[in-house]
Design a protein around this motif. Structure first.
Motif, PDB file in Angstrom:
ATOM      1  N   SER A 258       7.414  32.595 -14.728  1.00 59.62           N
ATOM      2  CA  SER A 258       6.455  32.101 -15.865  1.00 59.62           C
ATOM      3  C   SER A 258       7.057  32.574 -17.223  1.00 59.62           C
TER       4      SER A 258
ATOM      5  N   ASP B 213       4.251  23.012  -7.882  1.00 61.75           N
ATOM      6  CA  ASP B 213       3.581  23.061  -9.206  1.00 61.75           C
ATOM      7  C   ASP B 213       4.022  23.372 -10.368  1.00 61.75           C
ATOM      8  N   THR B 214       3.590  22.735 -11.577  1.00 65.78           N
ATOM      9  CA  THR B 214       4.044  23.374 -12.855  1.00 65.78           C
ATOM     10  C   THR B 214       2.990  23.271 -13.781  1.00 65.78           C
ATOM     11  N   ASN B 215       3.134  24.114 -14.968  1.00 63.42           N
ATOM     12  CA  ASN B 215       1.918  23.835 -16.089  1.00 63.42           C
ATOM     13  C   ASN B 215       2.608  24.336 -17.441  1.00 63.42           C
TER      14      ASN B 215
ATOM     15  N   SER C  26       1.110  25.017 -21.449  1.00 62.67           N
ATOM     16  CA  SER C  26       0.195  24.986 -22.258  1.00 62.67           C
ATOM     17  C   SER C  26       0.230  25.598 -23.580  1.00 62.67           C
TER      18      SER C  26
ATOM     19  N   SER D  21      -2.963  21.044 -22.812  1.00 58.37           N
ATOM     20  CA  SER D  21      -2.333  21.496 -21.321  1.00 58.37           C
ATOM     21  C   SER D  21      -1.856  20.389 -20.545  1.00 58.37           C
TER      22      SER D  21
ATOM     23  N   ASN E  90      -0.450  19.820 -16.227  1.00 57.09           N
ATOM     24  CA  ASN E  90      -0.284  20.356 -15.042  1.00 57.09           C
ATOM     25  C   ASN E  90       0.252  19.226 -13.924  1.00 57.09           C
ATOM     26  N   TYR E  91       1.034  19.293 -13.317  1.00 56.05           N
ATOM     27  CA  TYR E  91       1.469  18.634 -12.393  1.00 56.05           C
ATOM     28  C   TYR E  91       1.741  19.507 -10.871  1.00 56.05           C
ATOM     29  N   ASN E  92       1.116  18.722  -9.884  1.00 54.83           N
ATOM     30  CA  ASN E  92       1.119  19.371  -8.584  1.00 54.83           C
ATOM     31  C   ASN E  92       1.433  18.151  -7.362  1.00 54.83           C
TER      32      ASN E  92
END
Length: 177
Positions: free
Chosen positions: A109, A147-149, A151, A167, A169-171
């Motif tokens: 991260s 998973d990615t986020n 923001s 934000s 988010n992709y999951n």
């Protein structure tokens, strides 16, 4: 069940934190398990590293009617710079159905006071949930997950609007097959 006895301890030796719990309970017959005494044990060790990083080990086991089930694992939180870090965990699950299956994830991260970005990959082997859940909680197994986020906080010094926090988010997840 009824807990018949238990003991716990925790403390710190140098930069190493430790915790241990041992209990015994009398289980009543259900559709999932028989009747008898179950003995539980958990041990947690965590070593502090530089920059606030750490590495830890967690062992958890339930012995019921001579069968052991639970997990042993390593976890870490690493800070490479003021903004770049990573969390990761690896657990080996043991018991009648798990047969040494693994559960693991890695999550690098990037964080600032106003922004966040992470990418995480998780792998949960098939058949580990029941043995893991004798002493923990896993909502499912047979899973690979990405998973990615991203923001960012926008702050405003004047006006009725003080902050906007967009934000994304992709999951995505799929089975081991």
């Amino acid at each position: 069940g009824d807990i018949t006895w238990g003991a716990k301890t925790n403390g710190k030796l140098g930069r190493t934190d430790f915790s241990a719990i041992a209990t015994s309970e009398d289980l009543e017959h259900t559709d999932l398990i028989g009747e008898g005494t179950a003995n539980y044990g958990t041990l947690r060790l965590q070593q502090g590293l530089s920059r606030g990083s750490n590495i830890g080990m967690l062992m958890a086991n339930r012995n019921f009617e001579g069968d052991n089930a639970g997990s042993i694992g390593l976890d870490t939180t690493l800070f490479f710079t003021d903004t770049l870090g990573m969390t990761a965990q690896l657990s080996r699950v043991h018991g009648p159905t798990a047969d040494g299956g693994l559960a693991w994830f890695v999550r690098p991260s990037w964080d600032t006071s106003t922004s966040h970005f992470h990418v995480r990959y998780t792998n949960l082997d098939t058949g580990i949930r029941d043995d893991f859940n004798t002493v923990g909680f896993m909502k499912d197994d047979d899973r690979k997950e990405f998973d990615t986020n991203l923001s960012h906080n926008f702050w405003f010094e004047e006006g009725a609007l003080q902050k906007v926090e967009p934000s994304i988010n992709y999951n995505r997840y799929w089975s081991q097959e």
